[in-house]
Design a protein around this motif. Structure first.
Motif, PDB file in Angstrom:
ATOM      1  N   THR A  37       0.836  -1.169  -0.075  1.00  0.00           N
ATOM      2  CA  THR A  37      -0.059  -0.078  -0.170  1.00  0.00           C
ATOM      3  C   THR A  37       0.780   1.355  -0.100  1.00  0.00           C
ATOM      4  O   THR A  37       0.492   2.342  -0.403  1.00  0.00           O
ATOM      5  N   ALA A  38       2.172   1.133   0.387  1.00  0.00           N
ATOM      6  CA  ALA A  38       2.937   2.456   0.284  1.00  0.00           C
ATOM      7  C   ALA A  38       3.182   2.778  -1.000  1.00  0.00           C
ATOM      8  O   ALA A  38       3.728   3.871  -1.500  1.00  0.00           O
ATOM      9  N   ASN A  39       3.545   1.477  -1.919  1.00  0.00           N
ATOM     10  CA  ASN A  39       3.904   1.837  -3.358  1.00  0.00           C
ATOM     11  C   ASN A  39       2.415   1.685  -4.336  1.00  0.00           C
ATOM     12  O   ASN A  39       2.141   0.721  -4.542  1.00  0.00           O
ATOM     13  N   PRO A  40       1.873   2.674  -4.808  1.00  0.00           N
ATOM     14  CA  PRO A  40       0.784   2.689  -5.196  1.00  0.00           C
ATOM     15  C   PRO A  40       0.848   2.041  -6.897  1.00  0.00           C
ATOM     16  O   PRO A  40       0.016   1.532  -7.234  1.00  0.00           O
ATOM     17  N   SER A  41       1.985   1.775  -7.302  1.00  0.00           N
ATOM     18  CA  SER A  41       1.858   1.343  -8.622  1.00  0.00           C
ATOM     19  C   SER A  41       1.733  -0.328  -8.277  1.00  0.00           C
ATOM     20  O   SER A  41       1.539  -0.998  -9.339  1.00  0.00           O
ATOM     21  N   SER A  42       2.121  -0.926  -7.285  1.00  0.00           N
ATOM     22  CA  SER A  42       1.954  -2.108  -7.042  1.00  0.00           C
ATOM     23  C   SER A  42       0.293  -2.678  -6.764  1.00  0.00           C
ATOM     24  O   SER A  42       0.082  -3.622  -6.656  1.00  0.00           O
ATOM     25  N   VAL A  43      -0.315  -1.618  -6.713  1.00  0.00           N
ATOM     26  CA  VAL A  43      -1.813  -1.729  -6.381  1.00  0.00           C
ATOM     27  C   VAL A  43      -2.586  -2.378  -7.829  1.00  0.00           C
ATOM     28  O   VAL A  43      -2.220  -1.717  -8.655  1.00  0.00           O
ATOM     29  N   ARG A  44      -3.108  -3.578  -7.723  1.00  0.00           N
ATOM     30  CA  ARG A  44      -3.866  -3.693  -8.797  1.00  0.00           C
ATOM     31  C   ARG A  44      -5.115  -2.984  -9.496  1.00  0.00           C
ATOM     32  O   ARG A  44      -6.064  -2.706  -8.499  1.00  0.00           O
ATOM     33  N   GLN A  45      -5.434  -2.748 -10.543  1.00  0.00           N
ATOM     34  CA  GLN A  45      -6.380  -1.865 -10.783  1.00  0.00           C
ATOM     35  C   GLN A  45      -7.245  -2.845 -11.876  1.00  0.00           C
ATOM     36  O   GLN A  45      -6.551  -3.335 -12.621  1.00  0.00           O
ATOM     37  N   GLY A  46      -8.692  -2.580 -11.960  1.00  0.00           N
ATOM     38  CA  GLY A  46      -9.338  -3.195 -12.863  1.00  0.00           C
ATOM     39  C   GLY A  46      -9.844  -4.749 -12.445  1.00  0.00           C
ATOM     40  O   GLY A  46      -9.589  -5.077 -11.195  1.00  0.00           O
ATOM     41  N   PRO A  47     -10.775  -5.345 -13.233  1.00  0.00           N
ATOM     42  CA  PRO A  47     -11.035  -6.758 -12.758  1.00  0.00           C
ATOM     43  C   PRO A  47     -10.072  -7.680 -12.600  1.00  0.00           C
ATOM     44  O   PRO A  47      -9.139  -7.500 -13.395  1.00  0.00           O
ATOM     45  N   LEU A  48     -10.022  -8.621 -11.874  1.00  0.00           N
ATOM     46  CA  LEU A  48      -9.306  -9.852 -11.829  1.00  0.00           C
ATOM     47  C   LEU A  48      -9.516 -10.805 -13.263  1.00  0.00           C
ATOM     48  O   LEU A  48     -10.529 -10.812 -13.614  1.00  0.00           O
ATOM     49  N   PRO A  49      -8.557 -11.276 -13.488  1.00  0.00           N
ATOM     50  CA  PRO A  49      -8.660 -12.451 -14.672  1.00  0.00           C
ATOM     51  C   PRO A  49      -9.477 -13.534 -14.293  1.00  0.00           C
ATOM     52  O   PRO A  49      -9.679 -13.906 -13.092  1.00  0.00           O
ATOM     53  N   ALA A  50     -10.141 -14.006 -15.213  1.00  0.00           N
ATOM     54  CA  ALA A  50     -10.909 -15.418 -15.334  1.00  0.00           C
ATOM     55  C   ALA A  50     -10.041 -16.233 -14.812  1.00  0.00           C
ATOM     56  O   ALA A  50      -9.078 -16.518 -15.657  1.00  0.00           O
ATOM     57  N   PRO A  51     -10.542 -17.334 -14.142  1.00  0.00           N
ATOM     58  CA  PRO A  51      -9.786 -18.464 -13.954  1.00  0.00           C
ATOM     59  C   PRO A  51      -9.411 -19.328 -15.103  1.00  0.00           C
ATOM     60  O   PRO A  51     -10.291 -19.296 -15.923  1.00  0.00           O
ATOM     61  N   VAL A  52      -8.371 -20.008 -15.390  1.00  0.00           N
ATOM     62  CA  VAL A  52      -8.286 -20.812 -16.657  1.00  0.00           C
ATOM     63  C   VAL A  52      -9.082 -22.136 -16.580  1.00  0.00           C
ATOM     64  O   VAL A  52      -9.680 -22.941 -15.396  1.00  0.00           O
ATOM     65  N   GLY A  53      -9.756 -22.143 -17.651  1.00  0.00           N
ATOM     66  CA  GLY A  53     -10.757 -23.330 -18.103  1.00  0.00           C
ATOM     67  C   GLY A  53     -12.336 -22.806 -17.689  1.00  0.00           C
ATOM     68  O   GLY A  53     -13.177 -23.589 -18.114  1.00  0.00           O
ATOM     69  N   HIS A  54     -12.519 -21.597 -17.497  1.00  0.00           N
ATOM     70  CA  HIS A  54     -13.758 -21.307 -17.307  1.00  0.00           C
ATOM     71  C   HIS A  54     -14.061 -20.113 -18.165  1.00  0.00           C
ATOM     72  O   HIS A  54     -13.427 -19.066 -18.256  1.00  0.00           O
TER      73      HIS A  54
END
Length: 93
Positions: A37-54
């Motif tokens: 949280t101290a490094n804003p570039s490491s915080v993920r933006q956007g939706p999570l990827p779908a699991p493989v196989g779904h």
């Protein structure tokens, strides 16, 4: 008397082990596997990827519904026979 002393010793050592595990900082604190949280570039933006196989099927990959109401198909005849046999089991539900 000797059994009593042995039993008490074993119980005391087991209790000390459990207390040591419960009081350890690693058991209470979470590890740093999440984003920094101290490094804003490491915080993920956007939706999570779908699991493989779904995946979501496309329209051309879905079977058509044309044969659902055909009374001459083998599957529909079996379904009708099953419905008749279940009707004798099911009482007003």
């Amino acid at each position: 008397m000797r059994k009593l002393v042995t039993t008490m010793t074993l119980l005391a050592s087991a209790l000390a082990f459990v207390l040591a595990l419960a009081a350890s900082p690693a058991a209470i604190a979470q590890t740093g596997n999440g984003p920094d949280t101290a490094n804003p570039s490491s915080v993920r933006q956007g939706p999570l990827p779908a699991p493989v196989g779904h995946r979501q099927p496309r329209a051309d990959q879905v079977p058509s519904e044309k044969n659902l109401s055909d009374p001459n198909s083998a599957a529909n005849r079996e379904d009708a026979a099953l419905d008749r046999s279940i009707k004798s089991i099911c009482r007003g539900c």
